[in-house]
Design an enzyme around this catalytic site. Structure first.
Site, short mmCIF file in Angstrom:
data_model
loop_
_atom_site.label_atom_id
_atom_site.label_comp_id
_atom_site.label_asym_id
_atom_site.label_seq_id
_atom_site.Cartn_x
_atom_site.Cartn_y
_atom_site.Cartn_z
N TYR A 156 9.65 58.23 46.12
CA TYR A 156 10.25 57.34 47.12
C TYR A 156 9.90 57.79 48.54
O TYR A 156 9.51 56.96 49.38
CB TYR A 156 11.76 57.33 46.92
CG TYR A 156 12.53 56.38 47.82
CD1 TYR A 156 12.58 55.02 47.54
CD2 TYR A 156 13.22 56.86 48.93
CE1 TYR A 156 13.29 54.15 48.35
CE2 TYR A 156 13.95 56.00 49.74
CZ TYR A 156 13.98 54.64 49.44
OH TYR A 156 14.69 53.79 50.26
N ASN B 35 10.74 44.40 52.47
CA ASN B 35 11.98 45.13 52.19
C ASN B 35 12.09 45.57 50.73
O ASN B 35 12.85 46.48 50.42
CB ASN B 35 13.18 44.23 52.54
CG ASN B 35 14.48 44.79 52.02
OD1 ASN B 35 15.00 45.78 52.52
ND2 ASN B 35 15.03 44.15 50.99
N ALA B 36 11.33 44.95 49.83
CA ALA B 36 11.49 45.24 48.40
C ALA B 36 11.30 46.73 48.12
O ALA B 36 10.39 47.36 48.64
CB ALA B 36 10.48 44.43 47.59
N GLY B 37 12.19 47.26 47.30
CA GLY B 37 12.07 48.68 46.97
C GLY B 37 12.95 49.04 45.79
O GLY B 37 13.96 48.40 45.53
N ARG C 265 19.67 40.53 47.86
CA ARG C 265 20.77 41.50 47.69
C ARG C 265 20.72 42.55 48.80
O ARG C 265 19.67 42.80 49.39
CB ARG C 265 20.68 42.20 46.33
CG ARG C 265 20.90 41.30 45.15
CD ARG C 265 21.02 42.12 43.86
NE ARG C 265 19.76 42.76 43.51
CZ ARG C 265 19.65 43.76 42.64
NH1 ARG C 265 20.73 44.25 42.05
NH2 ARG C 265 18.48 44.27 42.35
N GLN D 20 13.13 62.91 45.28
CA GLN D 20 12.55 61.62 45.66
C GLN D 20 11.12 61.78 46.18
O GLN D 20 10.73 61.17 47.17
CB GLN D 20 13.41 60.93 46.73
CG GLN D 20 14.73 60.39 46.20
CD GLN D 20 15.39 59.41 47.16
OE1 GLN D 20 15.26 59.53 48.38
NE2 GLN D 20 16.09 58.44 46.62
N LYS E 287 7.78 55.56 51.22
CA LYS E 287 8.37 55.15 52.49
C LYS E 287 7.65 55.77 53.68
O LYS E 287 7.56 55.15 54.76
CB LYS E 287 9.86 55.50 52.50
CG LYS E 287 10.69 54.69 51.49
CD LYS E 287 10.60 53.19 51.77
CE LYS E 287 11.56 52.39 50.91
NZ LYS E 287 11.50 50.94 51.19
N PRO F 20 16.08 52.73 57.89
CA PRO F 20 17.53 52.88 57.77
C PRO F 20 17.92 54.26 57.26
O PRO F 20 17.18 54.90 56.51
CB PRO F 20 17.92 51.80 56.75
CG PRO F 20 16.74 50.89 56.65
CD PRO F 20 15.56 51.74 56.93
N GLY F 21 19.11 54.68 57.67
CA GLY F 21 19.76 55.81 57.03
C GLY F 21 20.55 55.32 55.84
O GLY F 21 20.14 54.40 55.13
#
Length: 241
Positions: free
Chosen positions: A147, A82-84, A12, A144, A151, A177-178
């Site tokens: 998070y 990439n999973a998050g 996704r 966050q 990251k 990424p932004g």
């Protein structure tokens, strides 16, 4: 047979765009997913890749999943971590469960996945690891703490591991990424989204395909001298010094 690439959270959003780009570039792609069976089935049907369900926050489950991937496709040459997930809350209301869920899925997963392929990459003299961080891992974000910590941790993990892998032909890099035009971002209330876009000098959300193109380059033979780098893809919203 071409090289084998594993994309975690690869069915996704940004992950799916990465899976599609690598498939189009000739990789044998394994897309990992955690729970959304419908999205995984669509991904398999539309992209023609194999999808594997396992919990990247579990070292044992990840090991079993990667063993199956390598039995089906061959040794993993490229990993896109990439999973998050997000479990946002102001810190004074954040629970231990919210903290642990995000740290386990967004940060510890990178160890779990990479550790299971690392020795094989060393033995073969080639490997590409791309860790997907975030603008909020670089600058922080209200609500966050979990998070942003996870990251930011990926960036430190990358810098250390790049030094260990360099002499064995392994590169380890970060893409940060932004705000990207995905279902998750589009679910933000319209007024909030407008205020976010107003802070992006480019004047728009990023495209998942733009993240995928950076990942594809970092995964290639041509990127062999880029190692330990953090590639910001955020429309100049935040420029790290």
């Amino acid at each position: 047979m071409g090289r084998v690439a594993l994309v975690t959270g690869g069915t996704r959003g940004i992950g799916r765009a990465i899976s599609e780009r690598l498939k189009n570039d000739g990789y044998s792609v394994a897309a990992n997913f955690g729970g959304n069976e419908e999205a995984a089935k669509l991904c398999e049907q539309e992209l023609g890749i194999k999808c594997y369900k396992f919990d990247v926050s579990s070292y044992e489950d990840t090991g079993a999943g990667i063993k199956q991937i390598e039995a089906d496709l061959g040794p993993v040459d490229v990993v896109i971590n990439n999973a998050g997930i997000t479990r946002d809350a102001p810190f004074h209301k954040m629970t231990l469960e919210q903290w642990n869920q995000v740290i386990d899925t967004d940060l510890s997963s990178a160890f779990n996945v990479t550790r299971h392929v690392w020795e094989g990459m060393r033995d073969r003299g080639f490997g590409r690891i791309v860790n997907i961080s975030s603008i909020n891992g670089q600058k922080g974000q209200f609500g966050q703490a979990n998070y942003s910590a996870a990251k930011a941790g990926l960036i430190g993990f990358t810098k250390a591991l790049a030094q260990e892998g360099a002499k064995k032909g392994i590169t380890v890099n970060v893409v940060a990424p932004g705000y990207i035009d995905t279902d998750m971002v589009r679910a933000v209330p319209e007024k909030v989204l407008e205020s976010i876009i107003a802070t992006i000098p480019t004047g728009r959300l990023g495209k998942a395909e733009e993240i995928a193109s950076v990942c594809a380059y970092l995964s290639s033979e041509e990127a062999a001298f880029i190692n330990g780098a953090t590639m910001t893809v955020n429309g100049a919203q935040y420029i790290a010094g």
